[in-house]
Design an enzyme around this catalytic site. Structure first.
Site, PDB file in Angstrom:
ATOM      1  N   ARG A   1      61.101  71.828  17.075  1.00 38.59           N
ATOM      2  CA  ARG A   1      60.273  73.033  17.193  1.00 38.59           C
ATOM      3  C   ARG A   1      61.125  74.285  17.345  1.00 38.59           C
ATOM      4  NH1 ARG A   1      57.129  70.357  22.063  1.00 38.59           N
ATOM      5  NH2 ARG A   1      59.310  69.865  22.355  1.00 38.59           N
TER       6      ARG A   1
ATOM      7  N   SER B   1      52.895  68.354  24.383  1.00 36.03           N
ATOM      8  CA  SER B   1      51.872  67.594  25.117  1.00 36.03           C
ATOM      9  C   SER B   1      51.840  68.061  26.574  1.00 36.03           C
ATOM     10  CB  SER B   1      52.197  66.104  25.071  1.00 36.03           C
ATOM     11  OG  SER B   1      52.200  65.635  23.752  1.00 36.03           O
TER      12      SER B   1
ATOM     13  N   HIS C   1      52.187  67.251  16.308  1.00 38.94           N
ATOM     14  CA  HIS C   1      52.499  65.878  15.874  1.00 38.94           C
ATOM     15  C   HIS C   1      51.751  65.563  14.576  1.00 38.94           C
ATOM     16  CE1 HIS C   1      52.886  64.985  20.444  1.00 38.94           C
ATOM     17  NE2 HIS C   1      54.109  64.954  19.945  1.00 38.94           N
TER      18      HIS C   1
ATOM     19  N   LYS D   1      57.859  56.403  33.119  1.00 43.21           N
ATOM     20  CA  LYS D   1      57.377  57.771  32.906  1.00 43.21           C
ATOM     21  C   LYS D   1      55.872  57.826  33.198  1.00 43.21           C
ATOM     22  CE  LYS D   1      57.955  61.312  29.308  1.00 43.21           C
ATOM     23  NZ  LYS D   1      58.452  61.518  27.938  1.00 43.21           N
TER      24      LYS D   1
HETATM   25  O1  PNS Z   1      58.267  62.214  22.365  1.00 41.23           O
HETATM   26  P1  PNS Z   1      59.465  61.879  23.189  1.00 41.23           P
HETATM   27  O2  PNS Z   1      59.051  61.473  24.575  1.00 41.23           O
HETATM   28  O3  PNS Z   1      60.499  62.969  23.179  1.00 41.23           O
HETATM   29  O4  PNS Z   1      60.142  60.571  22.497  1.00 41.23           O
HETATM   30  C1  PNS Z   1      61.342  60.033  22.975  1.00 41.23           C
HETATM   31  C2  PNS Z   1      61.624  58.672  22.325  1.00 41.23           C
HETATM   32  C3  PNS Z   1      60.463  57.719  22.531  1.00 41.23           C
HETATM   33  C4  PNS Z   1      61.857  58.862  20.848  1.00 41.23           C
HETATM   34  C5  PNS Z   1      62.928  58.111  22.990  1.00 41.23           C
HETATM   35  O5  PNS Z   1      62.795  58.198  24.377  1.00 41.23           O
HETATM   36  C6  PNS Z   1      63.239  56.678  22.605  1.00 41.23           C
HETATM   37  O6  PNS Z   1      63.541  56.379  21.475  1.00 41.23           O
HETATM   38  N1  PNS Z   1      63.152  55.748  23.590  1.00 41.23           N
HETATM   39  C7  PNS Z   1      63.359  54.328  23.368  1.00 41.23           C
HETATM   40  C8  PNS Z   1      64.586  53.796  24.094  1.00 41.23           C
HETATM   41  C9  PNS Z   1      65.822  54.011  23.272  1.00 41.23           C
HETATM   42  O7  PNS Z   1      65.972  53.506  22.187  1.00 41.23           O
HETATM   43  N2  PNS Z   1      66.737  54.848  23.824  1.00 41.23           N
HETATM   44  C10 PNS Z   1      67.937  55.257  23.152  1.00 41.23           C
HETATM   45  C11 PNS Z   1      67.604  56.373  22.164  1.00 41.23           C
HETATM   46  S1  PNS Z   1      68.938  57.423  21.970  1.00 41.23           S
END
Ligand code: PNS
Length: 165
Positions: A89, A127, A16, A40
């Site tokens: 990645r 993570s 990150h 989560k």
């Molecule tokens: O690091 P991560 O857990 O893969 O991040 C995922 C994240 C936070 C980017 C995604 O879950 C998100 O944007 N959640 C917010 C809710 C939302 O907008 N959902 C629709 C996105 S397609």
């Protein structure tokens, strides 16, 4: 140009951090945004994650840290961001990232998702694996910033103490 780098960051890894460093050179402002997601199960609270992130991004004057609930595109609009930054990645990340990028584009056509390829030295780090390896006593030196390793050590010691009492 303002970009948002969203994620869970539970905890932040050197992968990150590499993206943040490179993103800080590409955009006028980069906002690292932590999703507040009660559904989560996280190891660190959002406040702890914000603190850890703030410690390590302090060296980049155009990088800030915040958190959000609800739709990412709404958070981006509220911050005046025109770009979402995400890292890829491996090919296995692609499908999920493509789905999210296309959904976000449908929700907010003016918001562009920009992908950066993870640095090859960090492309295996997540993570989840860092927590698993650390929890099983493995060496995570070089995978997370030293301040994060220290917090993981304290967090695990607390968990063990609680389990014994
Ligand atoms: O690091 P991560 O857990 O893969 O991040 C995922 C994240 C936070 C980017 C995604 O879950 C998100 O944007 N959640 C917010 C809710 C939302 O907008 N959902 C629709 C996105 S397609």
């Amino acid at each position: 140009m303002i970009a948002i780098y969203p994620g869970s960051f539970d905890p932040i890894t050197n992968g990150h951090l590499d993206l943040i460093q490179r993103g800080s050179r590409m955009f006028d402002r980069l906002i690292v945004s932590i999703l507040r997601n009660d559904a989560k199960q996280a190891l660190f609270s959002v406040d702890d994650r914000m603190e850890m992130l703030r410690e390590v991004v302090a060296v980049y004057p155009n990088v800030t840290v915040d958190s959000f609930e609800g739709l990412l595109v709404e958070h981006a609009a509220a911050q005046g961001a025109s770009v979402l930054l995400r890292g890829i990645r491996a090919i296995s990340d692609y499908e999920y990232e493509l789905q999210m990028a296309l959904m976000n584009r449908r929700l907010a056509p003016g918001l562009e998702t920009v992908f950066m390829m993870a640095n090859e030295s960090y492309s295996f780090i997540s993570s989840r694996l860092v927590k698993e390896v650390f929890g099983l006593g493995g060496d995570i030196n070089g995978l997370v910033p030293p301040s994060v390793e220290e917090r993981l050590r304290r967090r695990m010691a607390n968990t063990k103490r609680k389990a014994q009492s």
